[in-house]
Design a protein around this motif. Structure first.
Motif, PDB file in Angstrom:
ATOM      1  N   ALA A  60      11.541 -10.048   0.466  1.00  0.00           N
ATOM      2  CA  ALA A  60      12.273  -9.392  -0.622  1.00  0.00           C
ATOM      3  C   ALA A  60      11.521  -8.157  -1.107  1.00  0.00           C
ATOM      4  CB  ALA A  60      12.496 -10.373  -1.771  1.00  0.00           C
ATOM      5  N   ALA A  61      10.205  -8.267  -1.241  1.00  0.00           N
ATOM      6  CA  ALA A  61       9.387  -7.135  -1.679  1.00  0.00           C
ATOM      7  C   ALA A  61       9.460  -5.982  -0.689  1.00  0.00           C
ATOM      8  CB  ALA A  61       7.942  -7.584  -1.869  1.00  0.00           C
ATOM      9  N   GLN A  62       9.409  -6.310   0.601  1.00  0.00           N
ATOM     10  CA  GLN A  62       9.498  -5.265   1.625  1.00  0.00           C
ATOM     11  C   GLN A  62      10.837  -4.539   1.559  1.00  0.00           C
ATOM     12  OE1 GLN A  62       7.427  -4.079   3.920  1.00  0.00           O
ATOM     13  NE2 GLN A  62       5.709  -5.496   3.861  1.00  0.00           N
ATOM     14  N   LEU A  63      11.907  -5.277   1.325  1.00  0.00           N
ATOM     15  CA  LEU A  63      13.225  -4.662   1.249  1.00  0.00           C
ATOM     16  C   LEU A  63      13.309  -3.682   0.084  1.00  0.00           C
ATOM     17  CD1 LEU A  63      15.452  -7.795   1.993  1.00  0.00           C
ATOM     18  CD2 LEU A  63      14.915  -5.904   3.552  1.00  0.00           C
ATOM     19  N   ILE A  64      12.742  -4.069  -1.056  1.00  0.00           N
ATOM     20  CA  ILE A  64      12.748  -3.179  -2.223  1.00  0.00           C
ATOM     21  C   ILE A  64      11.901  -1.947  -1.944  1.00  0.00           C
ATOM     22  CG2 ILE A  64      12.087  -2.970  -4.649  1.00  0.00           C
ATOM     23  CD1 ILE A  64      12.562  -6.055  -4.802  1.00  0.00           C
ATOM     24  N   TYR A  65      10.764  -2.144  -1.296  1.00  0.00           N
ATOM     25  CA  TYR A  65       9.873  -1.042  -0.953  1.00  0.00           C
ATOM     26  C   TYR A  65      10.602  -0.007  -0.102  1.00  0.00           C
ATOM     27  CZ  TYR A  65       5.619   1.254   0.866  1.00  0.00           C
ATOM     28  OH  TYR A  65       4.650   2.162   1.203  1.00  0.00           O
ATOM     29  N   TYR A  66      11.265  -0.479   0.942  1.00  0.00           N
ATOM     30  CA  TYR A  66      11.942   0.452   1.839  1.00  0.00           C
ATOM     31  C   TYR A  66      13.171   1.083   1.211  1.00  0.00           C
ATOM     32  CZ  TYR A  66       8.835  -0.735   5.656  1.00  0.00           C
ATOM     33  OH  TYR A  66       7.708  -0.887   6.432  1.00  0.00           O
ATOM     34  N   GLN A 102       0.822  -1.205   0.000  1.00  0.00           N
ATOM     35  CA  GLN A 102       0.000   0.000   0.000  1.00  0.00           C
ATOM     36  C   GLN A 102       0.861   1.262   0.000  1.00  0.00           C
ATOM     37  OE1 GLN A 102      -3.390   0.162   0.113  1.00  0.00           O
ATOM     38  NE2 GLN A 102      -4.115  -1.789   0.922  1.00  0.00           N
ATOM     39  N   ILE A 103       0.380   2.286  -0.686  1.00  0.00           N
ATOM     40  CA  ILE A 103       0.976   3.611  -0.613  1.00  0.00           C
ATOM     41  C   ILE A 103      -0.143   4.629  -0.497  1.00  0.00           C
ATOM     42  CG2 ILE A 103       3.015   2.977  -1.977  1.00  0.00           C
ATOM     43  CD1 ILE A 103       1.712   4.531  -4.304  1.00  0.00           C
ATOM     44  N   GLN A 104       0.204   5.846  -0.119  1.00  0.00           N
ATOM     45  CA  GLN A 104      -0.768   6.918  -0.051  1.00  0.00           C
ATOM     46  C   GLN A 104      -0.977   7.516  -1.438  1.00  0.00           C
ATOM     47  OE1 GLN A 104      -2.420   7.849   2.814  1.00  0.00           O
ATOM     48  NE2 GLN A 104      -1.393   6.067   3.722  1.00  0.00           N
ATOM     49  N   LYS A 105      -2.213   7.829  -1.763  1.00  0.00           N
ATOM     50  CA  LYS A 105      -2.462   8.515  -3.029  1.00  0.00           C
ATOM     51  C   LYS A 105      -1.731   9.853  -3.025  1.00  0.00           C
ATOM     52  CE  LYS A 105      -6.856   6.460  -4.394  1.00  0.00           C
ATOM     53  NZ  LYS A 105      -8.262   6.702  -4.790  1.00  0.00           N
ATOM     54  N   GLY A 106      -1.065  10.128  -4.116  1.00  0.00           N
ATOM     55  CA  GLY A 106      -0.289  11.361  -4.197  1.00  0.00           C
ATOM     56  C   GLY A 106       1.146  11.199  -3.742  1.00  0.00           C
ATOM     57  N   GLN A 107       1.461  10.052  -3.124  1.00  0.00           N
ATOM     58  CA  GLN A 107       2.847   9.799  -2.715  1.00  0.00           C
ATOM     59  C   GLN A 107       3.710   9.675  -3.965  1.00  0.00           C
ATOM     60  OE1 GLN A 107       3.340   6.401  -0.174  1.00  0.00           O
ATOM     61  NE2 GLN A 107       5.544   6.312  -0.437  1.00  0.00           N
ATOM     62  N   PRO A 108       4.777  10.458  -4.069  1.00  0.00           N
ATOM     63  CA  PRO A 108       5.600  10.386  -5.277  1.00  0.00           C
ATOM     64  C   PRO A 108       6.309   9.042  -5.398  1.00  0.00           C
ATOM     65  CG  PRO A 108       6.659  11.752  -3.607  1.00  0.00           C
ATOM     66  CD  PRO A 108       5.285  11.439  -3.102  1.00  0.00           C
ATOM     67  N   VAL A 109       6.090   8.381  -6.518  1.00  0.00           N
ATOM     68  CA  VAL A 109       6.736   7.103  -6.795  1.00  0.00           C
ATOM     69  C   VAL A 109       7.558   7.265  -8.064  1.00  0.00           C
ATOM     70  CG1 VAL A 109       6.395   4.679  -7.392  1.00  0.00           C
ATOM     71  CG2 VAL A 109       4.930   5.759  -5.675  1.00  0.00           C
ATOM     72  N   LYS A 110       8.847   7.104  -7.944  1.00  0.00           N
ATOM     73  CA  LYS A 110       9.722   7.275  -9.101  1.00  0.00           C
ATOM     74  C   LYS A 110      10.476   5.985  -9.387  1.00  0.00           C
ATOM     75  CE  LYS A 110      10.158  12.276  -8.806  1.00  0.00           C
ATOM     76  NZ  LYS A 110      11.088  13.428  -8.858  1.00  0.00           N
ATOM     77  N   LEU A 111       9.704   4.891  -9.365  1.00  0.00           N
ATOM     78  CA  LEU A 111      10.245   3.565  -9.639  1.00  0.00           C
ATOM     79  C   LEU A 111       9.747   3.102 -11.003  1.00  0.00           C
ATOM     80  CD1 LEU A 111      11.724   0.967  -8.740  1.00  0.00           C
ATOM     81  CD2 LEU A 111       9.584   0.257  -7.639  1.00  0.00           C
ATOM     82  N   PHE A 112      10.675   2.821 -11.898  1.00  0.00           N
ATOM     83  CA  PHE A 112      10.351   2.335 -13.241  1.00  0.00           C
ATOM     84  C   PHE A 112      10.676   0.852 -13.296  1.00  0.00           C
ATOM     85  CE2 PHE A 112      11.379   1.258 -17.613  1.00  0.00           C
ATOM     86  CZ  PHE A 112      10.343   1.855 -18.327  1.00  0.00           C
ATOM     87  N   ASP A 113       9.722   0.045 -13.765  1.00  0.00           N
ATOM     88  CA  ASP A 113       9.962  -1.393 -13.915  1.00  0.00           C
ATOM     89  C   ASP A 113      10.265  -1.689 -15.371  1.00  0.00           C
ATOM     90  OD1 ASP A 113       9.994  -4.174 -13.906  1.00  0.00           O
ATOM     91  OD2 ASP A 113       8.449  -4.305 -12.354  1.00  0.00           O
ATOM     92  N   ALA A 114      11.505  -2.070 -15.642  1.00  0.00           N
ATOM     93  CA  ALA A 114      11.955  -2.307 -17.018  1.00  0.00           C
ATOM     94  C   ALA A 114      11.629  -3.705 -17.510  1.00  0.00           C
ATOM     95  CB  ALA A 114      13.466  -2.064 -17.114  1.00  0.00           C
ATOM     96  N   GLY A 115      11.103  -4.564 -16.638  1.00  0.00           N
ATOM     97  CA  GLY A 115      10.796  -5.928 -17.038  1.00  0.00           C
ATOM     98  C   GLY A 115      11.952  -6.870 -16.772  1.00  0.00           C
ATOM     99  N   ASN A 116      12.021  -7.948 -17.555  1.00  0.00           N
ATOM    100  CA  ASN A 116      13.026  -8.996 -17.345  1.00  0.00           C
ATOM    101  C   ASN A 116      13.973  -9.115 -18.531  1.00  0.00           C
ATOM    102  OD1 ASN A 116      11.991  -9.909 -14.816  1.00  0.00           O
ATOM    103  ND2 ASN A 116      10.390 -11.047 -15.893  1.00  0.00           N
ATOM    104  N   ILE A 117      15.195  -9.495 -18.230  1.00  0.00           N
ATOM    105  CA  ILE A 117      16.149  -9.843 -19.272  1.00  0.00           C
ATOM    106  C   ILE A 117      15.633 -11.074 -20.023  1.00  0.00           C
ATOM    107  CG2 ILE A 117      18.467 -10.798 -19.676  1.00  0.00           C
ATOM    108  CD1 ILE A 117      18.527  -7.830 -19.143  1.00  0.00           C
TER     109      ILE A 117
END
Length: 328
Positions: free
Chosen positions: A317-323, A81-96
């Motif tokens: 693992a997901a939590q670590l990436i989030y933080y 979960q995130i707050q609406k309006g929270q700036p997210v500057k994470l780009f998912d490029a997909g997989n090799i």
């Protein structure tokens, strides 16, 4: 310049993941804010990329299953979960692209027509990560096996003059072998002058999980080894902060092999152990690492969903990436 130059080596995240949504309209999941569109790439500060293969683990006689990890981790990351309006500057490029491998029988075996498939995957990963770094991004890499550390270190060395590396791991991964495996990446990085031993830190090493020859050899080469019992006696987080101080301002690669974490917190790994770091300790270490502007690459390897329990490992693992990439 940018993501369009990598189209031939990348595969987009599956739609069933990018279209995940909560049943509750009041929830706001991270997936709704992550950037997938090429036009949003240059506004991102962090880029996520997966390398879904476990050929190096197979070669090292480990238990296979890590090829499924990148998308399994994404599934849990996207639901946070995130707050609406929270700036997210994470780009998912997909997989090799890893279609050099034949997975028709459920295994991950080299296509006999392409004997250098793993090298091709590593070359593609180096190319992608190098491009992201040149564009000023911080890069989060999801394995796959720990062999990808060589490709990521090579990318960093191609874009920076002098680098440092921290490997949070139970194993040195400095084996001598005729081919690349999940046990050889750091030796190859040193032999290829990608990484200087004095600027390499092994953190969480267990003596009982490494041959005496390799422990002695790594010390002789000048590698900085921090053994798990010593960390437990001195304090894991305080010891990690001291390592970060020693790194100073050199561009930093931080690799986390999830088998460094005790099985109670991370059962789904290529080589589990009841003894290890706790998930909380690793999260605190990540918190301190993210404060350093010179942290360029964060890599998670050896997650094995095949042996996970209640998605415990992929959730961690997901939590670590989030933080690392979102929280202050």
């Amino acid at each position: 310049m940018g993501i369009e130059r990598l189209k031939d080596i990348l595969r987009a995240v599956p739609e069933e993941l990018t279209e995940l949504r909560s049943h509750d309209k009041h929830d706001h999941w991270l997936v709704e804010e992550i950037r997938f569109n090429e036009k949003d790439y240059f506004d991102a500060t962090h880029v996520l990329i997966g390398c879904p293969q476990h050929e190096g683990v197979r070669r090292n006689n480990g238990r296979i299953g890590a090829e499924k990890a990148p998308n399994k981790i994404r599934e849990q990351l996207y639901k946070l979960q995130i707050q609406k309006g929270q700036p997210v500057k994470l780009f998912d490029a997909g997989n090799i692209r890893t279609d050099f491998f034949d997975t028709s029988d459920g295994l991950d075996l080299l296509n006999p027509e392409i004997s250098d498939a793993l090298d091709k995957v590593h070359d593609s990963l180096t190319k992608a990560v190098s491009e992201f770094l040149r564009n000023g991004k911080k890069v989060v890499v999801l394995g796959g096996g720990n062999d990808i550390s060589y490709a990521d270190l090579r990318a960093l060395s191609e874009t920076e003059r002098e680098i440092s590396a921290i490997n949070i791991d139970a194993h040195l991964d400095m084996r001598i072998a005729d081919e690349m495996t999940s046990g050889t990446p750091y030796r190859k990085a040193i032999e290829d002058h990608v990484l200087t031993p004095a600027h390499f830190y092994e953190f969480g090493i267990r003596k009982e999980s490494n041959g005496a020859y390799y422990l002695r050899n790594a010390t002789e080469l000048g590698v900085n080894i921090h053994y798990l019992p010593d960390l437990m006696n001195k304090g894991v987080v305080s010891s990690f902060k001291k390592v970060l101080d020693e790194v100073e301002d050199r561009p930093l690669f931080l690799g986390l092999d999830m088998d460094s974490i005790q099985a109670a917190d991370a059962p789904g790994v290529s080589s589990s152990s009841p003894i290890g770091l706790s998930g909380r300790e690793v999260m605190e270490c990540i918190h301190h690492a993210k404060q350093k502007e010179n942290l360029k690459i964060f890599e998670i390897t050896e997650v094995n969903p095949k042996y996970d329990i209640d998605d415990r490992t992929v959730k961690l693992a997901a939590q670590l990436i989030y933080y690392l990439s979102l929280s202050k």
